[in-house]
Design a protein around this motif. Structure first.
Motif, PDB file in Angstrom:
ATOM      1  N   LEU A 183       2.529  32.563 -81.949  1.00 51.62           N
ATOM      2  CA  LEU A 183       3.441  32.725 -83.071  1.00 51.62           C
ATOM      3  C   LEU A 183       4.812  33.212 -82.626  1.00 51.62           C
ATOM      4  O   LEU A 183       5.677  33.477 -83.461  1.00 51.62           O
ATOM      5  CB  LEU A 183       2.855  33.712 -84.097  1.00 51.62           C
ATOM      6  CG  LEU A 183       1.469  33.358 -84.660  1.00 51.62           C
ATOM      7  CD1 LEU A 183       1.072  34.341 -85.743  1.00 51.62           C
ATOM      8  CD2 LEU A 183       1.411  31.927 -85.166  1.00 51.62           C
ATOM      9  N   ILE A 211       5.016  34.028 -87.898  1.00 51.89           N
ATOM     10  CA  ILE A 211       4.027  34.573 -88.836  1.00 51.89           C
ATOM     11  C   ILE A 211       4.195  33.926 -90.201  1.00 51.89           C
ATOM     12  O   ILE A 211       3.211  33.620 -90.887  1.00 51.89           O
ATOM     13  CB  ILE A 211       4.157  36.103 -88.924  1.00 51.89           C
ATOM     14  CG1 ILE A 211       3.753  36.741 -87.586  1.00 51.89           C
ATOM     15  CG2 ILE A 211       3.303  36.666 -90.054  1.00 51.89           C
ATOM     16  CD1 ILE A 211       3.959  38.239 -87.521  1.00 51.89           C
ATOM     17  N   GLU A 212       5.447  33.699 -90.587  1.00 47.07           N
ATOM     18  CA  GLU A 212       5.744  33.041 -91.866  1.00 47.07           C
ATOM     19  C   GLU A 212       5.114  31.653 -91.915  1.00 47.07           C
ATOM     20  O   GLU A 212       4.481  31.275 -92.914  1.00 47.07           O
ATOM     21  CB  GLU A 212       7.255  32.946 -91.999  1.00 47.07           C
ATOM     22  CG  GLU A 212       7.794  32.654 -93.356  1.00 47.07           C
ATOM     23  CD  GLU A 212       9.308  32.764 -93.374  1.00 47.07           C
ATOM     24  OE1 GLU A 212       9.841  33.188 -94.410  1.00 47.07           O
ATOM     25  OE2 GLU A 212       9.958  32.421 -92.361  1.00 47.07           O
ATOM     26  N   TRP A 235       2.586  30.500 -90.056  1.00 47.40           N
ATOM     27  CA  TRP A 235       1.129  30.630 -90.038  1.00 47.40           C
ATOM     28  C   TRP A 235       0.615  31.033 -91.419  1.00 47.40           C
ATOM     29  O   TRP A 235      -0.391  30.506 -91.901  1.00 47.40           O
ATOM     30  CB  TRP A 235       0.710  31.667 -88.993  1.00 47.40           C
ATOM     31  CG  TRP A 235      -0.763  31.878 -88.931  1.00 47.40           C
ATOM     32  CD1 TRP A 235      -1.693  31.103 -88.292  1.00 47.40           C
ATOM     33  CD2 TRP A 235      -1.500  32.922 -89.572  1.00 47.40           C
ATOM     34  NE1 TRP A 235      -2.954  31.607 -88.491  1.00 47.40           N
ATOM     35  CE2 TRP A 235      -2.864  32.716 -89.266  1.00 47.40           C
ATOM     36  CE3 TRP A 235      -1.143  34.011 -90.359  1.00 47.40           C
ATOM     37  CZ2 TRP A 235      -3.864  33.572 -89.728  1.00 47.40           C
ATOM     38  CZ3 TRP A 235      -2.135  34.855 -90.833  1.00 47.40           C
ATOM     39  CH2 TRP A 235      -3.476  34.632 -90.507  1.00 47.40           C
ATOM     40  N   LEU A 236       1.331  31.950 -92.083  1.00 45.42           N
ATOM     41  CA  LEU A 236       0.894  32.431 -93.383  1.00 45.42           C
ATOM     42  C   LEU A 236       0.940  31.318 -94.426  1.00 45.42           C
ATOM     43  O   LEU A 236       0.069  31.239 -95.297  1.00 45.42           O
ATOM     44  CB  LEU A 236       1.776  33.608 -93.815  1.00 45.42           C
ATOM     45  CG  LEU A 236       1.320  34.368 -95.049  1.00 45.42           C
ATOM     46  CD1 LEU A 236      -0.074  34.968 -94.841  1.00 45.42           C
ATOM     47  CD2 LEU A 236       2.320  35.482 -95.372  1.00 45.42           C
ATOM     48  N   HIS A 255      -4.359  39.957 -89.568  1.00 41.70           N
ATOM     49  CA  HIS A 255      -3.875  40.213 -88.213  1.00 41.70           C
ATOM     50  C   HIS A 255      -4.857  39.680 -87.181  1.00 41.70           C
ATOM     51  O   HIS A 255      -4.461  39.020 -86.205  1.00 41.70           O
ATOM     52  CB  HIS A 255      -3.640  41.710 -88.004  1.00 41.70           C
ATOM     53  CG  HIS A 255      -3.107  42.052 -86.651  1.00 41.70           C
ATOM     54  ND1 HIS A 255      -3.895  42.619 -85.670  1.00 41.70           N
ATOM     55  CD2 HIS A 255      -1.878  41.869 -86.092  1.00 41.70           C
ATOM     56  CE1 HIS A 255      -3.165  42.795 -84.578  1.00 41.70           C
ATOM     57  NE2 HIS A 255      -1.949  42.349 -84.803  1.00 41.70           N
ATOM     58  N   SER A 289      -4.755  35.839 -87.015  1.00 40.34           N
ATOM     59  CA  SER A 289      -3.508  35.211 -86.595  1.00 40.34           C
ATOM     60  C   SER A 289      -3.398  35.047 -85.082  1.00 40.34           C
ATOM     61  O   SER A 289      -2.676  34.175 -84.600  1.00 40.34           O
ATOM     62  CB  SER A 289      -2.316  36.026 -87.094  1.00 40.34           C
ATOM     63  OG  SER A 289      -2.181  37.228 -86.348  1.00 40.34           O
ATOM     64  N   SER A 348      -1.853  37.110 -83.335  1.00 45.92           N
ATOM     65  CA  SER A 348      -0.537  37.651 -83.009  1.00 45.92           C
ATOM     66  C   SER A 348      -0.646  38.788 -81.999  1.00 45.92           C
ATOM     67  O   SER A 348      -1.581  39.600 -82.041  1.00 45.92           O
ATOM     68  CB  SER A 348       0.144  38.163 -84.284  1.00 45.92           C
ATOM     69  OG  SER A 348       1.326  38.867 -83.974  1.00 45.92           O
ATOM     70  N   PHE A 373       2.831  43.902 -87.587  1.00 47.61           N
ATOM     71  CA  PHE A 373       2.379  42.710 -88.308  1.00 47.61           C
ATOM     72  C   PHE A 373       2.396  42.975 -89.811  1.00 47.61           C
ATOM     73  O   PHE A 373       2.875  42.143 -90.599  1.00 47.61           O
ATOM     74  CB  PHE A 373       0.979  42.331 -87.839  1.00 47.61           C
ATOM     75  CG  PHE A 373       0.417  41.092 -88.478  1.00 47.61           C
ATOM     76  CD1 PHE A 373       0.687  39.833 -87.954  1.00 47.61           C
ATOM     77  CD2 PHE A 373      -0.400  41.181 -89.602  1.00 47.61           C
ATOM     78  CE1 PHE A 373       0.167  38.682 -88.538  1.00 47.61           C
ATOM     79  CE2 PHE A 373      -0.925  40.041 -90.193  1.00 47.61           C
ATOM     80  CZ  PHE A 373      -0.644  38.796 -89.651  1.00 47.61           C
ATOM     81  N   ASP A 391       5.867  42.873 -91.080  1.00 45.62           N
ATOM     82  CA  ASP A 391       6.338  41.492 -91.213  1.00 45.62           C
ATOM     83  C   ASP A 391       5.836  40.872 -92.517  1.00 45.62           C
ATOM     84  O   ASP A 391       6.585  40.168 -93.210  1.00 45.62           O
ATOM     85  CB  ASP A 391       5.866  40.653 -90.023  1.00 45.62           C
ATOM     86  CG  ASP A 391       6.736  40.838 -88.793  1.00 45.62           C
ATOM     87  OD1 ASP A 391       7.916  41.182 -88.962  1.00 45.62           O
ATOM     88  OD2 ASP A 391       6.234  40.653 -87.677  1.00 45.62           O
TER      89      ASP A 391
END
Length: 344
Positions: free
Chosen positions: A47, A206-207, A209-210, A233, A236, A238, A245, A248
C-alpha cells in the motif's frame, strides 16, 4: 546448472507457453472497470509507494496469502494492480460480446494508460514498464480457490511481458501473459464486481484498498458494513503502526473521499469501528449484488453475502466474519440478525 543455462531454460519455457496461447488482441475500447473479488480485501499488494521487500504473511481462518517482492523491483503495489483491473475489464467486455479471450494479451500502452486514467506521455510509458516488472517479479502463494484439497498455488501476477518495437525503435505495442489463477478468477463471472471509474483517481494506498473492501462487503446494502479498525489493519497487510493506520482511516472518513460510500467512525465497548454505508452509487452497471448486512472483526457472526458458489463463499465468511457486532447493529439500526457460520 550455470546462470546462463538456467536463463536459457526459463526463456524456452516462457516461449513455449506463449506458443500454446492464442493472443487476445485488445480491441473492445472503453470497458466498465471490473475487479476480481479475491484481490479486493486480502493483502496482495503493497500500500506504499516506496519500494517494499518485507513479505506479506497473512492467515485468516483457512485462507493463507504470502507475497514476496524482489529487492531489484520491490513488491507490486496497489497502483500496479490497476493493470490487473484493466485486464479483467477487457476480458469481461470481450466475453460479453462473444470475442474469445486468453491469458496472452496484446495491446498498446495508450489503450491501457487511457483506460486507467493516466497520462499517455513518455514518462507514463516508462512507469508502466516499471509496473510490469514489479508485477512479474512479485511472487504470490495462496490457498484461495484451491478447492477441497486446499493446496497452495504459487504464481506471479504476470508470467512474462514484452514490448514490440520496430528496427527504428518505435514502439508498436506490448504483450503480457496472465497467470491461470487470475484468469480463471475473471472468467468465473461470480468472482468479478464492477467498480466506480473514480477509483483510479484515489491517491492513497490505504484509501484505494479501503474502497475495494467497501465495494466487496458493503456493496449496495442500505445499512452497509462495520469493521473493527484493528481487524482492517490485519487484513490490509500495511506496514503502518496500528495507531497510524487508525489515524489514516479517520482522515479518510473526514474527507469522505470513497466514491459511492460514506464512512463513519463508531465505538463499541472501547473498540473503534469503521462503518461503510453506500451513498450516491456509481452509474456503472453492477454485475453482482452483495445481499446481506453484517459486520466484521468482532464477537458474533455476520456474512459478506457474496453471490458465489458455496465452496467459494467460505473464505470470505470464515475469514472476514469471524465475529460481528450484534450490539452495534442494535444500537445503530442495522436491523438484521447474525447468520450461521458458512451460510450462503
Amino acid at each position: 546448472m550455470s546462470g546462463g543455462s538456467e536463463s536459457h531454460r526459463r526463456r524456452v519455457a516462457a516461449e513455449s507457453e506463449r506458443l500454446k496461447l492464442v493472443p487476445f488482441i485488445v480491441s473492445v475500447g472503453d470497458a466498465a472497470p471490473r475487479d476480481q473479488r479475491d484481490l479486493m480485501e486480502r493483502p496482495f499488494f503493497s500500500l506504499a509507494k516506496t519500494p517494499r521487500t518485507k513479505p506479506i504473511l497473512y492467515q485468516g481462518a483457512d485462507v493463507e496469502v504470502q507475497v514476496f517482492g524482489m529487492p531489484e523491483h520491490g513488491m507490486a503495489t496497489i497502483w500496479d494492480a490497476d493493470v490487473l483491473i484493466w485486464a479483467a475489464s477487457q476480458i469481461v467486455a470481450a466475453e460479453n460480446i462473444g470475442i474469445p479471450t486468453s491469458r496472452f494479451f496484446r495491446f498498446t500502452p495508450y489503450q491501457l494508460l487511457r483506460a486507467i486514467g493516466r497520462p499517455t506521455g513518455n514518462r507514463q510509458y516508462l512507469l508502466l514498464k516499471s509496473t510490469l516488472a514489479r508485477l512479474q517479479s512479485t511472487v504470490i502463494a495462496t490457498t484461495i480457490r484451491n478447492g477441497a484439497h486446499w493446496r497452495r498455488r504459487q504464481f506471479s501476477w504476470i508470467n512474462e511481458w514484452e514490448e514490440m518495437t520496430t528496427r527504428a525503435g518505435r514502439i508498436e505495442g506490448m504483450e503480457f501473459v496472465l497467470p491461470e489463477w487470475f484468469y480463471q478468477g475473471v472468467i468465473d463471472r461470480s468472482l468479478v464486481l464492477t467498480i466506480d471509474p473514480a477509483y483510479f483517481r484515489l491517491m492513497g494506498g490505504i484509501e484505494r484498498w479501503l474502497y475495494r473492501v467497501a465495494r466487496k462487503h458493503a456493496g449496495h446494502q442500505p445499512e452497509g458494513w462495520a469493521f473493527e479498525v484493528s481487524h482492517l489493519h490485519r487484513k490490509s497487510g500495511s506496514l503502518a503502526r496500528p495507531s497510524d493506520f487508525a489515524l489514516d482511516l479517520r482522515r479518510i472518513a473526514a474527507r469522505q473521499s470513497l466514491p459511492g460510500y460514506r464512512l463513519r467512525i463508531e465505538w463499541e465497548d472501547a473498540r473503534e469501528l469503521l462503518r461503510i454505508v453506500p451513498e450516491n452509487l456509481s452509474t456503472v452497471p453492477v454485475d453482482n449484488h452483495v445481499n446481506a448486512i453484517g459486520t466484521s472483526g468482532a464477537r458474533s457472526i455476520g456474512t459478506s453475502g457474496a453471490n458465489r458458489a458455496a465452496h467459494f463463499i467460505e473464505e470470505s465468511n470464515k475469514e472476514s466474519n469471524s465475529s460481528s457486532l450484534t450490539r452495534t447493529q442494535a444500537s445503530h439500526g442495522a436491523g438484521v440478525g447474525a447468520v450461521p457460520r458458512g451460510a450462503p
